[in-house]
Scaffold this motif. Structure first.
Motif, PDB file in Angstrom:
ATOM      1  N   THR A  14      -9.743  13.241  23.057  1.00  0.00           N
ATOM      2  CA  THR A  14      -9.972  14.068  24.258  1.00  0.00           C
ATOM      3  C   THR A  14     -10.019  13.284  25.478  1.00  0.00           C
ATOM      4  O   THR A  14     -10.889  12.245  25.386  1.00  0.00           O
ATOM      5  CB  THR A  14     -10.883  14.975  24.166  1.00  0.00           C
ATOM      6  N   VAL A  15      -9.054  13.235  26.482  1.00  0.00           N
ATOM      7  CA  VAL A  15      -9.073  12.184  27.350  1.00  0.00           C
ATOM      8  C   VAL A  15      -9.219  13.399  28.811  1.00  0.00           C
ATOM      9  O   VAL A  15      -8.724  14.335  29.055  1.00  0.00           O
ATOM     10  CB  VAL A  15      -7.870  11.521  27.816  1.00  0.00           C
ATOM     11  N   HIS A  16     -10.259  12.860  29.477  1.00  0.00           N
ATOM     12  CA  HIS A  16     -10.547  13.560  30.890  1.00  0.00           C
ATOM     13  C   HIS A  16     -10.465  12.498  32.051  1.00  0.00           C
ATOM     14  O   HIS A  16     -10.812  11.579  31.877  1.00  0.00           O
ATOM     15  CB  HIS A  16     -11.872  14.388  30.682  1.00  0.00           C
ATOM     16  N   SER A  17     -10.151  13.168  33.100  1.00  0.00           N
ATOM     17  CA  SER A  17     -10.367  12.235  34.117  1.00  0.00           C
ATOM     18  C   SER A  17     -11.444  12.279  34.999  1.00  0.00           C
ATOM     19  O   SER A  17     -12.037  13.491  35.191  1.00  0.00           O
ATOM     20  CB  SER A  17      -9.052  12.104  35.289  1.00  0.00           C
ATOM     21  N   GLY A  18     -12.010  11.334  35.737  1.00  0.00           N
ATOM     22  CA  GLY A  18     -13.461  11.405  36.575  1.00  0.00           C
ATOM     23  C   GLY A  18     -12.813  11.236  37.984  1.00  0.00           C
ATOM     24  O   GLY A  18     -12.018  11.113  38.326  1.00  0.00           O
ATOM     25  N   GLY A  19     -13.832  11.420  38.996  1.00  0.00           N
ATOM     26  CA  GLY A  19     -13.759  11.446  40.195  1.00  0.00           C
ATOM     27  C   GLY A  19     -13.751   9.958  40.737  1.00  0.00           C
ATOM     28  O   GLY A  19     -14.183   8.985  40.173  1.00  0.00           O
TER      29      GLY A  19
END
Length: 113
Positions: A14-19
């Motif tokens: 699972t890939v999420h982007s951060g700020g």
């Protein structure tokens, strides 16, 4: 085998982007400055070397920022499924390596003495 193992392995990620943070503040806008300046220079003079350098540097900064702010997680799965995925991937890569090795050292390619 390699494709099946690779697909099963990648399917568990699972890939999420951060700020984009710099000293606690959102810094995405700062990464756009070279891109915007380069684009403006190129609209003024399409042959501007500085414009092209700023545009390319801006694109590299944006792309690197996107990659640097990704959070990649391996979803929980059973040990059996993990071993199955890794065995399929390693077995398939091994079979491909053996095929490449045998193609390079084929006895049919040697000239008779």
């Amino acid at each position: 085998m390699a494709v099946a193992g690779g697909w099963l392995l990648v399917n568990q990620v699972t890939v999420h982007s951060g700020g984009w943070a710099l000293w606690g503040y959102n810094s995405f806008g700062l990464s756009l400055l070279p891109f915007i300046a380069g684009t403006g220079l190129l609209f003024f003079n399409g042959r501007s070397v500085l414009g092209w350098l700023l545009l390319l540097a801006g694109l590299v900064i944006i792309f690197a920022g996107i990659l640097a702010n990704l959070n990649i997680y391996f979803r929980p799965t059973s040990l059996f499924n993990t071993l199955l995925m890794l065995a399929l991937l390693a077995g398939g890569l091994g079979l491909m390596a053996r095929a490449v090795r045998s193609a390079e050292s084929s006895p049919d390619d040697k000239e008779p003495s």
